[in-house]
Scaffold this motif. Structure first.
Motif, short mmCIF file in Angstrom:
data_model
loop_
_atom_site.label_atom_id
_atom_site.label_comp_id
_atom_site.label_asym_id
_atom_site.label_seq_id
_atom_site.Cartn_x
_atom_site.Cartn_y
_atom_site.Cartn_z
N LEU A 6 82.22 70.92 47.01
CA LEU A 6 80.93 70.68 47.65
C LEU A 6 80.92 71.32 49.04
O LEU A 6 81.93 71.26 49.77
CB LEU A 6 80.67 69.18 47.78
CG LEU A 6 80.41 68.42 46.48
CD1 LEU A 6 80.32 66.92 46.74
CD2 LEU A 6 79.14 68.91 45.81
N THR A 66 84.23 67.82 43.51
CA THR A 66 83.88 67.20 44.78
C THR A 66 84.46 67.98 45.96
O THR A 66 83.84 68.06 47.02
CB THR A 66 84.38 65.75 44.83
OG1 THR A 66 85.77 65.70 44.49
CG2 THR A 66 83.60 64.87 43.89
N THR A 110 77.11 62.47 48.32
CA THR A 110 77.10 63.94 48.36
C THR A 110 76.50 64.44 49.66
O THR A 110 77.04 65.35 50.31
CB THR A 110 76.30 64.49 47.16
OG1 THR A 110 76.90 64.02 45.94
CG2 THR A 110 76.30 66.01 47.19
N ARG A 170 78.86 63.91 52.50
CA ARG A 170 80.18 64.51 52.28
C ARG A 170 81.26 63.42 52.17
O ARG A 170 82.40 63.62 52.59
CB ARG A 170 80.54 65.48 53.42
CG ARG A 170 79.51 66.54 53.70
CD ARG A 170 79.30 67.46 52.51
NE ARG A 170 78.43 68.58 52.84
CZ ARG A 170 77.12 68.59 52.67
NH1 ARG A 170 76.51 67.51 52.18
NH2 ARG A 170 76.39 69.63 52.98
N VAL A 186 81.90 59.68 45.99
CA VAL A 186 81.40 60.48 44.87
C VAL A 186 82.41 60.47 43.73
O VAL A 186 82.06 60.30 42.55
CB VAL A 186 81.11 61.92 45.32
CG1 VAL A 186 80.65 62.76 44.14
CG2 VAL A 186 80.06 61.93 46.42
N GLN A 187 83.69 60.65 44.05
CA GLN A 187 84.73 60.68 43.02
C GLN A 187 84.80 59.35 42.28
O GLN A 187 84.87 59.31 41.04
CB GLN A 187 86.08 61.00 43.66
CG GLN A 187 86.19 62.43 44.18
CD GLN A 187 87.36 62.62 45.12
OE1 GLN A 187 88.03 61.67 45.54
NE2 GLN A 187 87.63 63.87 45.48
N PHE A 227 83.49 62.19 49.98
CA PHE A 227 84.07 62.58 48.71
C PHE A 227 84.68 61.42 47.92
O PHE A 227 84.50 61.36 46.70
CB PHE A 227 85.12 63.68 48.93
CG PHE A 227 84.55 64.91 49.60
CD1 PHE A 227 83.26 65.33 49.33
CD2 PHE A 227 85.31 65.65 50.49
CE1 PHE A 227 82.73 66.47 49.93
CE2 PHE A 227 84.79 66.78 51.10
CZ PHE A 227 83.50 67.18 50.82
N ILE A 285 75.90 58.24 44.30
CA ILE A 285 76.40 59.61 44.19
C ILE A 285 75.60 60.55 45.08
O ILE A 285 76.17 61.40 45.78
CB ILE A 285 76.34 60.07 42.72
CG1 ILE A 285 77.34 59.27 41.88
CG2 ILE A 285 76.63 61.56 42.61
CD1 ILE A 285 77.22 59.51 40.39
#
Length: 313
Positions: free
Chosen positions: A30, A27, A274, A277, A282-283, A279, A270
């Protein structure tokens, strides 16, 4: 059994620790700057630096990871950088749609794949086997997004039977929920059904030539009883294996499917995180997916003990 569970639990914790490092690292790799996504292009460098300090992004990566891992272990997945919403609340909202889609897709793959695999195996090298194998290979070759679009064109645009997108919670409207899930389930489930078909066929052909099957026939058991009560149980080990191994592919397909049909699930979460941004979002979402895949593999190992008593824990 308890020794087996303890050993597997230690292995799974180790895998989860490694995967947490992978998830966190990827992540961070990215492209893009999260401070630009939050503050906009007009923000000055000093404003971005101040935001990085507030978010803890100015610390070394190892420190960022340990801080994040400590919070996750304590049950705190953090908050969205974009909206400020707690990630646990977002996961609780998004998880039901993905869980329902995945379970329905697995059900479709088994309901379609196992019977067709049995038919193909019992008619080996004859026209039913050839037809089923050709359809299975074609289904595997069609990408999720193309199959989903074709279903929308047929059932929504041409026939107007089903809504093209959207999601209705099951307890709010069961009928509406099922109507909204038909096409996503078929998109994800039929591709997996093709793999189950081929695996069932191959496994059943191998089992039908074994001694215990010949013994059952010699004792006067009918062909249906031989297949359903003797051979199929041993075949299911291979089927369970392929389903568990395809769980990662199911989750990857869910990302595409949820995007096509606008389902508010983890896959869509997700993708949105993404692009924005975001993070921590997403994590958190990917980590939950990883935990789910690991638990499925544990249940698969336990199912081996039930399906085949010869396997020792």
């Amino acid at each position: 059994m308890m020794h087996f569970l303890v050993r597997r639990a230690i292995q799974l914790v180790s895998v989860l620790l490694v995967m947490s490092i992978v998830v966190f690292s990827f992540t961070l790799m990215l492209p893009g700057d999260v401070t630009v996504s939050i503050l906009g292009e007009a923000a000055t460098e000093s404003e971005r630096a101040a935001l990085r300090e507030v978010l803890g992004l100015d610390k070394p990566i190892a420190v960022q990871y340990l801080n994040w891992l400590g919070e996750v272990v304590s049950g705190n997945f953090g908050t969205s950088l974009k909206t400020g919403e707690p990630i646990l609340d977002m996961l609780a909202t998004r998880l039901p749609a993905t869980l329902e889609l995945t379970l329905l897709a697995v059900a479709v793959s088994l309901i379609v794949g196992v019977p067709t695999g049995i038919i193909a195996a019992l008619n080996r090298n004859r026209w039913p086997d050839t037809l089923i194998s050709a359809v299975a290979m074609s289904s595997v070759a069609v990408p999720y997004f193309l199959f989903g679009i074709l279903l929308i064109m047929l059932f929504s645009v041409t026939l107007r039977w089903l809504p093209p997108s959207g999601y209705v919670p099951f307890f709010a409207d069961p009928i509406g929920n099922l109507r909204s899930m038909v096409m996503p389930t078929l998109t994800l489930g039929l591709a997996q059904a093709a793999l189950v078909t081929r695996q069932t066929r191959a496994a059943l052909i191998g089992v039908m030539s074994q001694d215990f099957v010949r013994t059952a026939r010699a004792k006067g058991a009918g062909e249906a009883r031989v297949v359903l009560f003797h051979a199929l149980r041993h075949t299911m080990i291979a089927v369970v294996t392929v389903v568990s191994l395809q769980m990662g592919a199911l989750i990857g397909g869910a990302v595409v499917t949820e995007t096509i049909f606008s389902l508010p699930g983890l896959g869509r979460m997700i993708v949105d995180g993404t692009f924005e941004r975001d993070f921590p979002v997403v994590q958190g979402a990917v980590l939950v997916v990883v935990v789910g895949v690991i638990l499925v593999n544990l249940l698969t190992d336990l199912s081996y003990l039930i399906l085949d008593r010869r396997i020792k824990a």
